[in-house]
Design an enzyme around this catalytic site. Structure first.
Site, PDB file in Angstrom:
ATOM      1  N   THR A 263     -19.440   6.072   1.331  1.00  0.00           N
ATOM      2  CA  THR A 263     -19.505   4.629   1.976  1.00  0.00           C
ATOM      3  C   THR A 263     -20.284   4.681   3.330  1.00  0.00           C
ATOM      4  O   THR A 263     -20.442   3.646   3.671  1.00  0.00           O
ATOM      5  CB  THR A 263     -17.733   4.344   2.462  1.00  0.00           C
ATOM      6  OG1 THR A 263     -17.291   5.553   3.283  1.00  0.00           O
ATOM      7  CG2 THR A 263     -16.984   4.301   1.050  1.00  0.00           C
TER       8      THR A 263
ATOM      9  N   ASP B 238     -25.559   7.244   4.878  1.00  0.00           N
ATOM     10  CA  ASP B 238     -26.635   8.320   4.214  1.00  0.00           C
ATOM     11  C   ASP B 238     -26.003   8.319   2.872  1.00  0.00           C
ATOM     12  O   ASP B 238     -26.935   8.391   1.941  1.00  0.00           O
ATOM     13  CB  ASP B 238     -26.647   9.801   4.893  1.00  0.00           C
ATOM     14  CG  ASP B 238     -27.156   9.634   6.110  1.00  0.00           C
ATOM     15  OD1 ASP B 238     -27.942   8.835   6.628  1.00  0.00           O
ATOM     16  OD2 ASP B 238     -27.506  10.874   6.751  1.00  0.00           O
TER      17      ASP B 238
ATOM     18  N   LEU C 237     -21.716  14.934   2.674  1.00  0.00           N
ATOM     19  CA  LEU C 237     -22.003  13.997   3.745  1.00  0.00           C
ATOM     20  C   LEU C 237     -20.880  13.487   4.641  1.00  0.00           C
ATOM     21  O   LEU C 237     -20.867  12.843   5.561  1.00  0.00           O
ATOM     22  CB  LEU C 237     -22.946  12.831   3.485  1.00  0.00           C
ATOM     23  CG  LEU C 237     -24.157  13.075   2.398  1.00  0.00           C
ATOM     24  CD1 LEU C 237     -24.822  11.882   2.147  1.00  0.00           C
ATOM     25  CD2 LEU C 237     -24.826  14.119   3.137  1.00  0.00           C
ATOM     26  N   ALA C 238     -19.632  13.532   4.003  1.00  0.00           N
ATOM     27  CA  ALA C 238     -18.555  13.157   4.754  1.00  0.00           C
ATOM     28  C   ALA C 238     -18.248  13.750   6.025  1.00  0.00           C
ATOM     29  O   ALA C 238     -18.439  15.123   6.050  1.00  0.00           O
ATOM     30  CB  ALA C 238     -17.374  13.199   3.940  1.00  0.00           C
TER      31      ALA C 238
ATOM     32  N   THR D 241     -26.810  19.221  11.595  1.00  0.00           N
ATOM     33  CA  THR D 241     -27.295  18.238  12.418  1.00  0.00           C
ATOM     34  C   THR D 241     -27.971  18.815  13.871  1.00  0.00           C
ATOM     35  O   THR D 241     -27.641  19.825  14.384  1.00  0.00           O
ATOM     36  CB  THR D 241     -25.884  17.227  12.910  1.00  0.00           C
ATOM     37  OG1 THR D 241     -26.427  16.602  14.072  1.00  0.00           O
ATOM     38  CG2 THR D 241     -24.950  18.148  13.564  1.00  0.00           C
TER      39      THR D 241
ATOM     40  N   TYR E 287     -17.768  17.759  18.074  1.00  0.00           N
ATOM     41  CA  TYR E 287     -18.362  17.249  16.763  1.00  0.00           C
ATOM     42  C   TYR E 287     -19.405  18.314  16.542  1.00  0.00           C
ATOM     43  O   TYR E 287     -19.619  19.043  15.444  1.00  0.00           O
ATOM     44  CB  TYR E 287     -19.059  15.847  16.932  1.00  0.00           C
ATOM     45  CG  TYR E 287     -19.935  15.724  15.826  1.00  0.00           C
ATOM     46  CD1 TYR E 287     -19.757  15.237  14.693  1.00  0.00           C
ATOM     47  CD2 TYR E 287     -21.383  15.995  16.212  1.00  0.00           C
ATOM     48  CE1 TYR E 287     -20.719  15.003  13.379  1.00  0.00           C
ATOM     49  CE2 TYR E 287     -22.414  15.514  14.994  1.00  0.00           C
ATOM     50  CZ  TYR E 287     -22.036  15.158  13.811  1.00  0.00           C
ATOM     51  OH  TYR E 287     -22.837  15.110  13.038  1.00  0.00           O
TER      52      TYR E 287
ATOM     53  N   LYS F 119     -19.566  21.303  13.351  1.00  0.00           N
ATOM     54  CA  LYS F 119     -20.589  20.925  12.432  1.00  0.00           C
ATOM     55  C   LYS F 119     -21.250  22.575  12.573  1.00  0.00           C
ATOM     56  O   LYS F 119     -21.887  22.837  11.626  1.00  0.00           O
ATOM     57  CB  LYS F 119     -21.994  20.021  12.918  1.00  0.00           C
ATOM     58  CG  LYS F 119     -21.508  18.704  12.511  1.00  0.00           C
ATOM     59  CD  LYS F 119     -21.821  18.316  11.059  1.00  0.00           C
ATOM     60  CE  LYS F 119     -21.658  17.003  10.575  1.00  0.00           C
ATOM     61  NZ  LYS F 119     -21.831  16.912   9.158  1.00  0.00           N
TER      62      LYS F 119
END
Ligand code: NAP
Ligand code: F7E
Length: 320
Positions: free
Chosen positions: A10, A13, A78-79, A123, A146, A150
């Site tokens: 959703t 990306d 990608l979530a 990222t 974040y 990651k």
């Protein structure tokens, strides 16, 4: 026919990747999580073309069920809780979804025991405190919950590759934007704000730190790089970036230029609510390895991307 499973379909990306894989002839499955009101803004056009499965990165069994239902050749993870600013408000949830979520998907693939290629959305935020051009060998210094989450996801993906001989890749993607970007991110906040000013719906945009520099690319260019990484003979990690940096002031200038305004400063207010406890001031990536090994280069320029975004926001707001 190859099959792909996308978490985060959703999002910006995820929806572009689904478009790209459908073009390539894939059967595409996308994992959606349950929300009180369904948000299919980015994927409305995919209804009937993609098979949507209900699952959540916080729930291991749901991921295994989705994997069994899709039986994919490739999984694109990608979530994430992807908003850096929010990660100080919900650090534990960010760690759980953005960090441990990747582990849950990897474990689901490991126990599934079929050969599945895995893409992890790493990222540039993992570099964080950096001053020069970053490549795959640059040291990490994340500056937000974040970024730290990651980094865990990044290393656990590599660890599972080394431990279990899995085909796992990490794409270290620098900022990329586009018409489907969430409106809280600075790029879309600006293009939406500029569109509102143009249509007389607003008279200013409130922002935080205007001095940060980012290496901004265009999202549809970047999803191609994800796919290319999984088509290689051997799994490897790649930096994906344009190699050019711009300040937020330059982004503003380009966006206001689309509506014929030169003196953008009188339309922008600074608001301390949008400042962060620790900032990433500078990000610029060197994607020489991706160019050499994947044959990937970005095609859309900074100004072209901003023009598309502003025009799209004007169209959306004017209902035309
Ligand atoms: P995005 O638009 O924020 O999309 C995030 C997706 O994750 C949404 O589909 C969201 O679903 C889903 N999600 C969130 N929590 C979930 C959960 N608990 N279970 C299942 N799904 C969940 O992000 P994006 O910009 O497309 O980025 C895609 C990925 O690349 C993210 O992992 C991001 O961190 C990473 N990344 C992005 C950039 C960039 O510049 N865009 C750069 C490098 C890396 P809902 O719609 O239900 O919220
Ligand atoms: O902030 C500054 C802010 O939130 C960019 C995510 O996709 O890219 C994204 O993370 C810069 C920062 O993106 C506002 O302080 C000023 O310096 O658009 P952003 P981000 O933090 O770079 C990376 C690569 C990801 O992985 C992430 O998932 O803009 N800024 N004023 C502002 N930022 C926001 N959001 N809102 C402001 O009002």
């Amino acid at each position: 026919m190859k099959k792909a499973l996308i978490t985060g379909i959703t999002g910006m990306d995820g929806s572009h990747l689904a478009d790209f894989l459908l073009e390539k002839g894939y059967k595409v499955y996308g994992i959606e999580r349950r929300t009180s009101t369904k948000n299919r803004t980015n994927i409305k056009h995919l209804e009937g073309k993609v098979t949507f499965l209900m699952g959540d990165l916080s729930d291991q069994n749901s991921l295994l069920r989705c994997l069994k239902e899709a039986d994919p050749d490739e999984v694109y993870n990608l979530a994430a809780q992807s908003f850096v600013g929010e990660s100080w408000n919900t650090p534990e949830q960010s760690a759980d979804i953005t960090g441990a979520g990747a582990l849950r998907m990897l474990e689901a693939i490991r126990v599934y025991e079929k050969k599945v290629k895995f893409y992890q959305a790493s990222t540039s935020e993992m570099f964080g405190k950096m001053e020069h051009l970053a490549n795959e060998n640059t040291k990490f210094h994340p500056r937000s919950p974040y970024g730290v989450a990651k980094l865990y996801a990044h290393w656990i993906t590599i660890n599972y590759r080394e431990s279990y001989d899995m085909f796992n890749v990490c794409g270290l993607l620098f900022n990329h934007e586009g018409e489907r970007r969430g409106k809280e991110f600075v790029s879309r906040k600006i293009t939406d704000g500029v569109a509102r000013i143009h249509l007389g719906l607003s008279d200013s945009i409130s922002l935080g730190n205007l001095d940060s520099k980012r290496d901004w690319g265009y999202a549809p260019d970047y999803v191609e790089a994800m796919w290319l990484m999984l088509q290689q003979d051997k799994p490897n990690d790649y930096v994906i970036a344009t190699g050019k940096d711009h300040t937020i002031g330059e982004f503003l200038s380009s966006a206001f230029n689309v509506i014929g305004i030169d003196d953008w400063k009188k339309y922008v207010k600074q608001d301390s609510r949008f400042m962060r406890p620790a900032e990433v001031y500078y990000l610029r990536g060197d994607s020489t390895k991706a160019k050499k090994e994947l044959g990937w280069t970005p095609t859309t320029t900074f100004d072209e991307m901003i023009t598309k975004m502003v025009k799209n926001d004007i169209k959306l707001l004017s209902g035309s």
